[in-house]
Design a protein around this motif. Structure first.
Motif: not given
Length: 241
Positions: A91-104, A161-164, A227-237
């Protein structure tokens, strides 16, 4: 000499299931599970027969609203299915997947239908729907691959960055392999279909090049956006949800 394909009768279509029956017999003889395979075969048969009737109606209607709603439904389903193998909150990732597929998909389809094919009207269903289906399915698979790998790397303790980078590279492997193999190992679906329909191989090759570019771009863009949409808002988290 060019030839056109004849209409396949239901009786002749049944012959195609004879080799399938051999596989089912092997599963039975080797005491392997058959239920899932049978379910998949029945579902494939029902879905394709139904979609034939639905598409016939949509092609005949030539209604932009109906076609637009169909494309939206396709994106919604592909976004939901893309998250099947990701061990995180769907549920939390659905909107990110939707935006990724829709925009691309929007970027790729605009380039192909309006730049390459000059489709007029833009909602010409007989061309737009099959192309959109290929783009959505490819974006879905890429988001699924990159998402599964990304969260697995994060779970292992890798930074964003490495995971991405690892996830993006993994999601592109099938498409890069397809670029290497096309024309040598395999003749892809569109080219094969056009040749069977009697189109010149030279023309079919051009359409297949268009499709390969479309598929490669949709995969790369969908993965990158997700992957960009799943970038953490804070670099240390390490929270990516």
């Amino acid at each position: 000499m060019e030839q056109t394909l004849e209409t396949i009768s239901l009786a002749k279509l049944a012959i195609a299931f004879i080799p399938v029956a051999f596989v089912l017999i092997i599963l039975a003889c080797w005491s392997l599970p058959q239920k899932r395979t049978l379910h998949a075969l029945v579902r494939m048969l029902v879905q394709l027969l139904l979609v034939g009737y639905v598409l016939s109606y949509i092609f005949a209607s030539d209604n932009a609203w109906i076609i637009g709603i169909l494309l939206l439904v396709m994106v919604l389903f592909s976004s939901w299915i893309a998250l099947n193998n990701i061990e995180s909150s769907r549920k939390l990732l659905f909107h990110r997947a939707f935006l990724a597929i829709f925009v691309s998909s929007l970027i790729v389809l605009l380039a192909i239908t309006q730049g390459v094919l000059n489709l007029s009207p833009w909602h010409q269903a007989q061309t737009l729907v099959p192309l959109a289906g290929m783009v959505f399915a490819n974006g879905m698979n890429s988001v699924s691959l990159c998402g599964e790998r990304f969260f697995a790397e994060v779970k292992r303790g890798e930074n964003y960055q490495k995971a991405r980078n690892i996830a993006f590279k993994a999601s592109m492997i099938p498409n890069i392999n397809a670029l290497f193999a096309v024309g040598i190992v395999s003749l892809p679906g569109m080219m094969t279909g056009q040749i069977l329909a009697g189109v010149s191989p030279f023309i079919a090759a051009r359409y297949q090049i268009m499709v390969m570019c479309m598929v490669f771009a949709s995969a790369g863009l969908a993965s990158a956006i997700f992957l960009i949409l799943n970038k953490p808002s804070h670099p240390t988290t390490n929270t990516y949800q």
